[in-house]
Design a protein around this motif. Structure first.
Motif, PDB file in Angstrom:
ATOM      1  N   VAL A 168     -11.828  -3.022   6.790  1.00  0.00           N
ATOM      2  CA  VAL A 168     -11.026  -2.873   5.575  1.00  0.00           C
ATOM      3  C   VAL A 168     -10.928  -4.240   4.915  1.00  0.00           C
ATOM      4  O   VAL A 168     -10.531  -5.222   5.553  1.00  0.00           O
ATOM      5  N   LYS A 169     -11.300  -4.302   3.636  1.00  0.00           N
ATOM      6  CA  LYS A 169     -11.214  -5.569   2.900  1.00  0.00           C
ATOM      7  C   LYS A 169      -9.752  -5.972   2.745  1.00  0.00           C
ATOM      8  O   LYS A 169      -8.891  -5.118   2.518  1.00  0.00           O
ATOM      9  N   PRO A 170      -9.453  -7.260   2.848  1.00  0.00           N
ATOM     10  CA  PRO A 170      -8.052  -7.702   2.716  1.00  0.00           C
ATOM     11  C   PRO A 170      -7.406  -7.323   1.392  1.00  0.00           C
ATOM     12  O   PRO A 170      -6.212  -7.056   1.345  1.00  0.00           O
ATOM     13  N   GLU A 171      -8.186  -7.269   0.313  1.00  0.00           N
ATOM     14  CA  GLU A 171      -7.584  -6.901  -0.978  1.00  0.00           C
ATOM     15  C   GLU A 171      -7.217  -5.423  -1.045  1.00  0.00           C
ATOM     16  O   GLU A 171      -6.497  -5.000  -1.943  1.00  0.00           O
ATOM     17  N   ASN A 172      -7.697  -4.615  -0.096  1.00  0.00           N
ATOM     18  CA  ASN A 172      -7.345  -3.193  -0.061  1.00  0.00           C
ATOM     19  C   ASN A 172      -6.086  -2.921   0.759  1.00  0.00           C
ATOM     20  O   ASN A 172      -5.672  -1.775   0.878  1.00  0.00           O
ATOM     21  N   VAL A 173      -5.497  -3.949   1.330  1.00  0.00           N
ATOM     22  CA  VAL A 173      -4.227  -3.783   2.042  1.00  0.00           C
ATOM     23  C   VAL A 173      -3.125  -4.123   1.045  1.00  0.00           C
ATOM     24  O   VAL A 173      -2.773  -5.272   0.832  1.00  0.00           O
ATOM     25  N   THR A 220       5.723  -6.466   2.906  1.00  0.00           N
ATOM     26  CA  THR A 220       5.268  -7.666   2.217  1.00  0.00           C
ATOM     27  C   THR A 220       3.755  -7.640   2.161  1.00  0.00           C
ATOM     28  O   THR A 220       3.092  -7.599   3.205  1.00  0.00           O
ATOM     29  N   ASP A 221       3.196  -7.648   0.947  1.00  0.00           N
ATOM     30  CA  ASP A 221       1.742  -7.698   0.743  1.00  0.00           C
ATOM     31  C   ASP A 221       0.996  -6.588   1.481  1.00  0.00           C
ATOM     32  O   ASP A 221      -0.072  -6.809   2.044  1.00  0.00           O
ATOM     33  N   GLY A 222       1.558  -5.395   1.507  1.00  0.00           N
ATOM     34  CA  GLY A 222       0.879  -4.254   2.105  1.00  0.00           C
ATOM     35  C   GLY A 222       1.079  -4.093   3.597  1.00  0.00           C
ATOM     36  O   GLY A 222       0.559  -3.161   4.196  1.00  0.00           O
ATOM     37  N   ILE A 223       1.823  -4.985   4.220  1.00  0.00           N
ATOM     38  CA  ILE A 223       2.103  -4.889   5.656  1.00  0.00           C
ATOM     39  C   ILE A 223       3.588  -4.591   5.835  1.00  0.00           C
ATOM     40  O   ILE A 223       4.436  -5.254   5.257  1.00  0.00           O
ATOM     41  N   GLU A 224       3.870  -3.592   6.660  1.00  0.00           N
ATOM     42  CA  GLU A 224       5.251  -3.168   6.902  1.00  0.00           C
ATOM     43  C   GLU A 224       5.762  -3.802   8.197  1.00  0.00           C
ATOM     44  O   GLU A 224       5.087  -3.740   9.221  1.00  0.00           O
ATOM     45  N   TYR A 225       6.941  -4.414   8.113  1.00  0.00           N
ATOM     46  CA  TYR A 225       7.529  -5.113   9.255  1.00  0.00           C
ATOM     47  C   TYR A 225       8.834  -4.452   9.663  1.00  0.00           C
ATOM     48  O   TYR A 225       9.580  -3.975   8.813  1.00  0.00           O
ATOM     49  N   ASN A 226       9.103  -4.450  10.976  1.00  0.00           N
ATOM     50  CA  ASN A 226      10.375  -3.912  11.462  1.00  0.00           C
ATOM     51  C   ASN A 226      11.440  -4.996  11.372  1.00  0.00           C
ATOM     52  O   ASN A 226      11.207  -6.092  10.861  1.00  0.00           O
ATOM     53  N   SER A 227      12.635  -4.728  11.889  1.00  0.00           N
ATOM     54  CA  SER A 227      13.749  -5.668  11.782  1.00  0.00           C
ATOM     55  C   SER A 227      13.504  -6.944  12.593  1.00  0.00           C
ATOM     56  O   SER A 227      14.107  -7.979  12.316  1.00  0.00           O
TER      57      SER A 227
END
Length: 131
Positions: free
Chosen positions: A26-31, A45-52
């Motif tokens: 997966v290309k980084p710009e597609n995240v 943040t920037d396509g990545i989901e973070y927990n608490s």
């Protein structure tokens, strides 16, 4: 690793017995997140989901057909298998490009070259004026 990071999407199949694993790059710009949901209590943040705790739990990958992103969890809920591998340079949440550290030096070199050309032109004008 041109962009300083890459993503691998691991797909497991129950029907293929010989090799049940396929790997998709997966290309980084597609995240990027466009229209997909985030679980309650998580941040994106920037396509990545973070927990608490600040750990990546899901990635939002753009589907080129629909134009919307699809939420893919990092680990399988039932199996615990890894679904997404994210390799990056740097300590930030997203990767840093390979040339990021030397960009300022490259701009200094280009500035130096243009200043040298300007100095040569000025010296030539002085030579003409003196004559």
């Amino acid at each position: 690793m041109i962009d300083g990071e890459y993503f691998l999407l691991l797909r497991y199949s129950q029907t293929r017995k010989k090799n049940p694993l396929t790997i998709q790059y997966v290309k980084p710009e597609n995240v990027i997140r466009t229209g997909s949901n985030i679980e309650q209590g998580n941040t994106e943040t920037d396509g990545i989901e973070y927990n608490s705790k600040g750990q990546a739990v899901a990635y939002h990958i753009l589907d080129s057909v629909s134009g919307k992103s699809i939420r893919v969890t990092r680990y399988g809920v039932k199996s615990g298998r890894t679904f997404v591998i994210h390799v990056k340079l740097g300590a930030e949440r997203r990767g840093v490009g390979l040339l990021a550290g030397i960009i300022s030096e490259l701009t200094k070199i280009s500035d130096f070259q243009s200043l040298e050309i300007q100095a040569a032109i000025i010296n030539a004008l002085f030579a003409v004026w003196v004559e």
